[in-house]
Design a protein around this motif. Structure first.
Motif, PDB file in Angstrom:
ATOM      1  N   VAL A 102     -81.659 -33.167  17.162  1.00 16.75           N
ATOM      2  CA  VAL A 102     -80.589 -32.623  16.270  1.00 16.75           C
ATOM      3  C   VAL A 102     -79.277 -32.896  17.064  1.00 16.75           C
ATOM      4  CG1 VAL A 102     -79.585 -30.538  15.323  1.00 16.75           C
ATOM      5  CG2 VAL A 102     -81.967 -31.207  15.170  1.00 16.75           C
ATOM      6  N   LEU A 103     -78.403 -33.659  16.395  1.00 16.82           N
ATOM      7  CA  LEU A 103     -77.206 -33.727  17.420  1.00 16.82           C
ATOM      8  C   LEU A 103     -76.003 -32.695  16.823  1.00 16.82           C
ATOM      9  CD1 LEU A 103     -76.547 -37.557  17.233  1.00 16.82           C
ATOM     10  CD2 LEU A 103     -77.790 -35.913  18.914  1.00 16.82           C
ATOM     11  N   ASP A 104     -76.042 -32.324  15.548  1.00 16.60           N
ATOM     12  CA  ASP A 104     -75.300 -31.350  14.941  1.00 16.60           C
ATOM     13  C   ASP A 104     -75.673 -30.506  13.927  1.00 16.60           C
ATOM     14  OD1 ASP A 104     -72.704 -30.149  14.592  1.00 16.60           O
ATOM     15  OD2 ASP A 104     -71.660 -31.569  14.518  1.00 16.60           O
ATOM     16  N   VAL A 105     -75.503 -29.508  13.552  1.00 12.84           N
ATOM     17  CA  VAL A 105     -75.690 -28.683  12.658  1.00 12.84           C
ATOM     18  C   VAL A 105     -74.478 -28.161  11.898  1.00 12.84           C
ATOM     19  CG1 VAL A 105     -76.986 -26.788  11.569  1.00 12.84           C
ATOM     20  CG2 VAL A 105     -77.861 -28.014  13.569  1.00 12.84           C
ATOM     21  N   THR A 106     -73.964 -28.341  10.459  1.00 13.95           N
ATOM     22  CA  THR A 106     -72.919 -27.841   9.924  1.00 13.95           C
ATOM     23  C   THR A 106     -73.082 -26.493   9.444  1.00 13.95           C
ATOM     24  OG1 THR A 106     -73.502 -28.736   7.578  1.00 13.95           O
ATOM     25  CG2 THR A 106     -72.191 -30.180   9.219  1.00 13.95           C
ATOM     26  N   GLU A 107     -72.112 -25.624   9.215  1.00 10.54           N
ATOM     27  CA  GLU A 107     -71.952 -24.243   8.665  1.00 10.54           C
ATOM     28  C   GLU A 107     -72.466 -24.539   7.282  1.00 10.54           C
ATOM     29  OE1 GLU A 107     -71.748 -21.524  10.647  1.00 10.54           O
ATOM     30  OE2 GLU A 107     -71.273 -22.866  12.387  1.00 10.54           O
TER      31      GLU A 107
END
Lengths: 265, 265
Positions: free
Chosen positions: B63-68
């Motif tokens: 996982v590189l990023d998780v959005t709101e």
């Protein structure tokens, strides 16, 4: 009696001793070669925020295992273990305040609790020692000094807080080797986050750590700072979830996994 | 027109082209040196299961990023971007079946959707090429061959499924270098998961990949298999969440982050 007296025990033997209340001291040195882990327990309602917080702040919060809600067994890193009894000392947090430091958490356990096991610097300290680099607090038999910095973690949902770092004085000539040997272990804090100037990361007095013990820094040495698994405890103090449990600093969970299994090369 | 024609564009320029509908082909070669990412979008109700699945299966699901929830901007790796419009082709999944392959997902967007951006093998392919190791599907201008294996991912909540791998034929003499150069990038699949025997990981016919295109393997070469970011799509097919959106294989999200920032040494 100290942790190093149990260096040749298996992780299972160590956890059994602790579970039976026969060992209640800090765990450094126990079951040498096996990973020790930080513990954070939160209600399921807060677990997603914590996982995203960990994803956004992997250096201080490297997740090694996540338990199922209500299940105290960390199946990935220690099958058969019980996070409610297998750590010598816990901290119980209500609304961001530590209200108890029990030796087990059976009476606090709930069906909605999720445990997060996080990598710990003991793993990379073995790598430092193996590379011939001295580790001061081990030499003098004290706890590692830890500091709250002005580096803000990336927030996630309701969780935010400053990064906590641990410090080891390293001889100037060995700093590159210290960076490389710990950089091999990104899953247990990895390479340092700062080298040299405590003030640059908001540390006012290197001789007054917020957690652990001060250690001497000699003339040929530079203070080197690594992200620390106590960072989630600082986030709990700031973010004030209604309920949480952690290990007490220095009293870690001894897992089955080998330190060496977390090296990337 | 192909991706490599836009190798010197910035990630922002590439995303703008795609957003305006002026580019609708696979993205390999675009904005060279910048990370491209797999995308998985799930309702918030499934997001925790997915994050735990990723934690338990970090090689296929880094996982590189998780959005709101409800916010289409991946703030960590591409501030200002929009995951609803900045990928040339998507797949929309209902109950584990792909029901649409649109070029944007504006009409499917909901306030409870969370986006996960996952590392992609294009990053380590740059490292292979940089180390003088040929990458067959790039040489012949096809898509990388991908296979469903008999390696089961560790399940998490409602999510389970087999690991999908990508394959590159590597000359025998260069296999160690291929392992080391990709092992430097644990955040983008890292070292291979298998070298040599397709049958050992449940691949019946190396010439019939489940995704992508078959590529020739020459006499002096061995097939080398890396964990693949299409694994979550296999998990969607098995686990059948009521709703999900992914990128279409080969049509990736072009992020601002540099490939080099994911190297651990």
């Amino acid at each position: 009696m100290k942790g190093a007296d149990f260096c040749s025990c298996t992780p299972q033997e160590v956890r059994e001793l602790i579970r039976q209340g026969k060992y209640n001291l800090p765990t450094p040195g126990m079951a040498k070669g096996h990973v020790q882990a930080n513990l954070v327990i939160l209600p399921k309602d807060w677990a997603y925020d914590f996982l995203v917080f960990a994803q956004r702040n992997p250096k201080p919060c490297p997740v090694l295992d996540v338990t199922e809600p209500g299940d105290p067994e960390p199946k990935m890193i220690a099958p058969g273990a019980d996070i409610r009894t297998d750590i010598p000392k816990y901290k119980v947090w209500i609304d961001g305040l530590c209200v108890d430091e029990p030796t087990d958490i059976i009476k606090y356990w709930r069906d909605d609790l999720v445990g997060f096991l996080l990598g710990c610097s003991f793993t990379f300290e073995s790598a430092l020692l193996g590379a011939g680099i001295p580790v001061r607090h081990i030499e003098i038999g004290s706890n590692v000094p830890m500091y709250v910095t002005n580096i803000q973690c990336k927030s996630a949902g309701r969780l935010s807080g400053p990064m906590v770092v641990s410090m080891r004085p390293i001889p100037y000539t060995q700093v590159p080797k210290a960076v490389l040997s710990t950089g091999r272990f990104p899953a247990v804090h990895g390479a340092p986050v700062h080298i040299g100037n405590p003030a640059a990361i908001g540390i006012k007095d290197i001789h007054s750590p917020e957690f652990g013990d001060a250690v001497p820094i000699y003339d040929n040495e530079v203070p080197v700072f690594w992200a620390c698994g106590v960072t989630p405890q600082a986030a709990l103090m700031v973010s004030k979830p209604p309920f949480a449990i952690t290990h007490a600093p220095g009293y870690m969970f001894v897992a089955d996994s080998l330190d060496s299994s977390y090296a990337v090369f």
